[in-house]
Design an enzyme around this catalytic site. Structure first.
Site, PDB file in Angstrom:
ATOM      1  N   SER A  78       9.444  80.428  49.116  1.00  0.00           N
ATOM      2  CA  SER A  78       9.838  80.069  47.757  1.00  0.00           C
ATOM      3  C   SER A  78      10.687  81.166  47.128  1.00  0.00           C
ATOM      4  O   SER A  78      10.665  82.330  47.546  1.00  0.00           O
ATOM      5  CB  SER A  78       8.600  79.815  46.893  1.00  0.00           C
ATOM      6  OG  SER A  78       7.916  81.027  46.644  1.00  0.00           O
TER       7      SER A  78
ATOM      8  N   GLN B 261       6.215  73.790  62.979  1.00  0.00           N
ATOM      9  CA  GLN B 261       5.844  75.148  62.580  1.00  0.00           C
ATOM     10  C   GLN B 261       4.591  75.118  61.709  1.00  0.00           C
ATOM     11  O   GLN B 261       4.601  74.554  60.621  1.00  0.00           O
ATOM     12  CB  GLN B 261       7.006  75.775  61.806  1.00  0.00           C
ATOM     13  CG  GLN B 261       6.798  77.207  61.359  1.00  0.00           C
ATOM     14  CD  GLN B 261       8.017  77.747  60.631  1.00  0.00           C
ATOM     15  OE1 GLN B 261       8.767  77.002  60.004  1.00  0.00           O
ATOM     16  NE2 GLN B 261       8.246  79.038  60.720  1.00  0.00           N
ATOM     17  N   GLY B 262       3.506  75.719  62.190  1.00  0.00           N
ATOM     18  CA  GLY B 262       2.237  75.742  61.468  1.00  0.00           C
ATOM     19  C   GLY B 262       2.031  77.047  60.718  1.00  0.00           C
ATOM     20  O   GLY B 262       1.251  77.904  61.152  1.00  0.00           O
ATOM     21  N   TYR B 263       2.724  77.212  59.613  1.00  0.00           N
ATOM     22  CA  TYR B 263       2.617  78.427  58.802  1.00  0.00           C
ATOM     23  C   TYR B 263       1.914  78.149  57.462  1.00  0.00           C
ATOM     24  O   TYR B 263       0.831  78.630  57.199  1.00  0.00           O
ATOM     25  CB  TYR B 263       4.009  78.995  58.518  1.00  0.00           C
ATOM     26  CG  TYR B 263       4.594  79.875  59.605  1.00  0.00           C
ATOM     27  CD1 TYR B 263       4.071  79.905  60.885  1.00  0.00           C
ATOM     28  CD2 TYR B 263       5.708  80.668  59.343  1.00  0.00           C
ATOM     29  CE1 TYR B 263       4.631  80.698  61.873  1.00  0.00           C
ATOM     30  CE2 TYR B 263       6.279  81.478  60.326  1.00  0.00           C
ATOM     31  CZ  TYR B 263       5.736  81.484  61.588  1.00  0.00           C
ATOM     32  OH  TYR B 263       6.294  82.285  62.553  1.00  0.00           O
ATOM     33  N   SER B 264       2.564  77.368  56.588  1.00  0.00           N
ATOM     34  CA  SER B 264       2.080  77.195  55.214  1.00  0.00           C
ATOM     35  C   SER B 264       0.711  76.527  55.166  1.00  0.00           C
ATOM     36  O   SER B 264       0.381  75.682  55.996  1.00  0.00           O
ATOM     37  CB  SER B 264       3.075  76.355  54.408  1.00  0.00           C
ATOM     38  OG  SER B 264       4.286  77.040  54.242  1.00  0.00           O
TER      39      SER B 264
ATOM     40  N   SER C 278       6.996  70.199  58.829  1.00  0.00           N
ATOM     41  CA  SER C 278       8.118  69.297  59.077  1.00  0.00           C
ATOM     42  C   SER C 278       8.037  68.661  60.461  1.00  0.00           C
ATOM     43  O   SER C 278       7.863  69.358  61.469  1.00  0.00           O
ATOM     44  CB  SER C 278       9.441  70.048  58.935  1.00  0.00           C
ATOM     45  OG  SER C 278       9.584  70.573  57.635  1.00  0.00           O
TER      46      SER C 278
ATOM     47  N   GLU D  10      14.984  81.798  61.992  1.00  0.00           N
ATOM     48  CA  GLU D  10      15.119  80.597  61.176  1.00  0.00           C
ATOM     49  C   GLU D  10      16.356  80.658  60.303  1.00  0.00           C
ATOM     50  O   GLU D  10      16.957  79.626  59.994  1.00  0.00           O
ATOM     51  CB  GLU D  10      13.870  80.432  60.308  1.00  0.00           C
ATOM     52  CG  GLU D  10      13.869  79.180  59.447  1.00  0.00           C
ATOM     53  CD  GLU D  10      12.590  79.031  58.639  1.00  0.00           C
ATOM     54  OE1 GLU D  10      12.258  77.915  58.246  1.00  0.00           O
ATOM     55  OE2 GLU D  10      11.911  80.059  58.408  1.00  0.00           O
TER      56      GLU D  10
END
Length: 382
Positions: free
Chosen positions: A361, A126-129, A161, A244
């Site tokens: 977070s 997953q390419g988010y942050s 991850s 998720e």
């Protein structure tokens, strides 16, 4: 016996029959902070599951799933955890991207990607942050532009991850020049074996590396590999986040319960249970776990509330484990080795610090709860 109980019995029987032989040694392997354990063997196990129809249970039958009900999916995840079966390697593709493609993808995308996910032939990350926009997803700076029938991607993602084990990444990128915040984002499917992509593992407190930095420098993917319309990536990304925090969290809670039971047994053996404060904290942890399950089973529970609750509960359990172990918790076997050797309680304490950070977070979750659920005035933003 109800159909759900029959389904549960079938899951239990299959796991009992197949977690044997070459797969018997995989029990309890993998999971947060331990994803490096027996990865190839766990991949083989998951492909074995796929061959017997035990992956992608909730997907519609037309896409290779079983069309399992929510109750049946809960039963599966609980029985899987109770059997101490190994942590799944295809979770991100099966639980996150797959449902997203079924809801928002084209038929061509579904035909190309869903069978490989179901059969565990292709793994996803997953390419988010990003470094300057961790949980502030709308602040992404990774950008992409169309050029000669391909998206050209430039930017950086972090805390990705299992990127080092994956073949594909779904990437949230800014595709409308000059756009800000939620507007102008697109949800792209990017192969990781192309030129212009570098994956760097991040060494964690546990001494292992399941998170990564991913750098895109002119990386390319086909123009058709955008889910939803270009510029509509925010809505698609939010759909993924909803998946998720789905029914698989019930299996996670079975693992939490096992940790709590083992910790209570340790406290009884080493005398820590004589401390009334330890007894009180163990009881409160049990109450919290029961509350967590009841909340997860309640319809309409806000995902942000559930994430806040379980993350803090698990972090607190790690701190309690250190207090139950006492001074021995401060010593890691082979501390001068590489990596140093942690026991299960030390790993729980260290890795659970991340629970309140990843997948949104605590600070971001509180803002979501305040503004979107309670209707409080929005936080001032520049």
């Amino acid at each position: 016996m109800s159909s759900v109980e029959e389904f549960r019995t079938g899951v239990r029987s299959w796991l009992r029959a197949h977690l044997t032989g070459e797969f018997a040694a995989l029990k309890g392997r993998g999971g947060p902070g331990r994803e490096h354990e027996a990865f190839a063997e766990r991949l083989a196990w998951e492909r074995h599951m796929a061959a017997h129809g035990w992956t992608c249970l909730g997907w519609p039958e037309r896409y290779g799933g079983r069309g399992a009900s929510t109750e049946e999916q809960i039963a599966f995840h609980e029985e899987y955890a109770l059997a101490d079966a190994p942590a799944r390697v295809g979770h991100i593709g099966e639980q996150l991207l797959g449902p997203t493609l079924i809801a928002h993808g084209t038929e061509e995308q579904k035909a190309r990607f869903l069978p490989a996910i179901r059969e565990v032939r292709e793994l996803w990350c997953q390419g988010y942050s990003e470094p300057d926009a961790g949980s502030d997803l709308a602040g992404v700076r990774t950008r992409a532009r169309l050029h000669e029938g391909e998206w050209v991607v430039d930017g950086q993602k972090i805390w990705t991850s299992l990127a080092h084990e994956s073949q594909w990444c779904f990437v949230l990128a800014r595709t409308t020049p000059g756009s800000r915040r939620h507007a102008g984002l697109s949800y792209l499917l990017v192969p990781l074996d192309r030129p212009g992509i570098e994956i760097r593992p991040i060494v964690q407190l546990t001494g292992t590396s399941e998170f990564n930095e991913v750098f895109f420098d002119g990386a390319r993917t086909d123009a058709a590999h955008v889910v939803g319309a270009p510029g509509d990536g925010w809505a698609v990304a939010m759909a993924t986040l909803g998946y998720e925090r789905g029914v698989s969290t019930l299996g996670q809670q079975v693992g939490f319960r096992r940790e709590l039971e083992n910790l209570a047994a340790l406290a009884a053996r080493n005398g820590a249970l004589a401390d009334p404060l330890v007894r009180d904290r163990l009881v409160r942890a049990w109450i919290g776990l029961e509350t967590m399950r009841a909340t997860a089973l309640s319809p309409g529970t806000a995902p942000s509330l559930a994430k806040l609750y379980w993350a803090r509960w698990h972090r607190d359990l790690g701190e309690l484990a250190m207090d139950v172990r006492g001074a021995a918790s401060l010593l890691a076997a082979g501390a001068h080795g590489d990596p140093y050797d942690l026991d299960d309680w030390q790993r729980l304490f260290l890795f659970s610090r991340a629970d309140t950070i990843y997948a949104g977070s605590d600070e971001i979750q509180r803002t979501i709860v305040a503004e979107r659920i309670l209707g409080l005035p929005k936080e001032a933003r520049t």
